[in-house]
Write an enzyme that holds these catalytic residues in place. Structure first.
Site, short mmCIF file in Angstrom:
data_model
loop_
_atom_site.label_atom_id
_atom_site.label_comp_id
_atom_site.label_asym_id
_atom_site.label_seq_id
_atom_site.Cartn_x
_atom_site.Cartn_y
_atom_site.Cartn_z
CB THR A 1 -0.42 -0.07 0.86
OG1 THR A 1 -2.01 -1.31 1.25
CG2 THR A 1 -1.70 1.59 1.36
CB CYS A 2 4.10 2.00 1.71
SG CYS A 2 3.31 1.50 3.50
CB SER A 3 5.35 0.41 -2.62
OG SER A 3 6.19 0.25 -1.84
#
Length: 160
Positions: free
Chosen positions: A47-49
């Site tokens: 999700t972060c990337s």
């Protein structure tokens, strides 16, 4: 936990730049002007990337048009990992990646999350708008959620 209208605490964050490791005290670098700070549980995580960081990169100009001077991403990773993550995603200088190497700043904010054997101390996923060192808006995600800290949501809450 830090809350709206609180002053940012002092602390130690780092980044890896062309001149080596740079050290920052958040109270000092966010003391003047309007800034976005958002935190992710970990660099190179799905999700972060795929969503969180890219959203801020894509909307960087829209944030500037709302008077934001800098967009900053904090993660409990070392400065070398944060630099490699930014390089891998090709973010350029639109978002400053800041390392909270041992999670001490996340703990000072009251926004640390102990993931146990999975990853140890990490940051909760959040976003904040800081104006002259004071938290103007704070958006903290519930566990395993990605709604209120995303770039689109934060941008919508800003007034010019």
């Amino acid at each position: 936990m830090i809350k709206e209208n609180d002053q940012l605490p002092t602390g130690a964050l780092t980044s890896k730049g062309d001149l080596g490791i740079q050290h920052y005290d958040p109270r000092e670098i966010f003391a003047k002007g309007r800034h976005i700070i958002f935190a992710v549980p970990g660099a190179f995580t799905p999700t972060c990337s795929e969503k969180h960081l890219p959203g801020y990169v894509e909307l960087a100009d829209a944030f500037k048009n709302k008077g934001v001077q800098s967009i900053n991403c904090i993660s409990v990773n070392d400065a070398f990992v944060m630099k490699a993550w930014g390089d891998a995603l090709g973010i350029g200088d639109k978002v400053r990646l800041l390392s909270d190497g041992n999670g001490a700043y996340s703990e000072a904010l009251g926004l640390a999350n102990d993931t146990g054997a999975f990853g140890g101390i990490r940051s909760k996923r959040y976003a904040m708008v800081v104006e002259d060192g004071i938290v103007e808006h704070l958006f903290v995600e519930d566990e395993k959620q990605f709604e209120v800290s995303k770039a689109e949501y934060v941008l919508d809450k800003l007034t010019a």
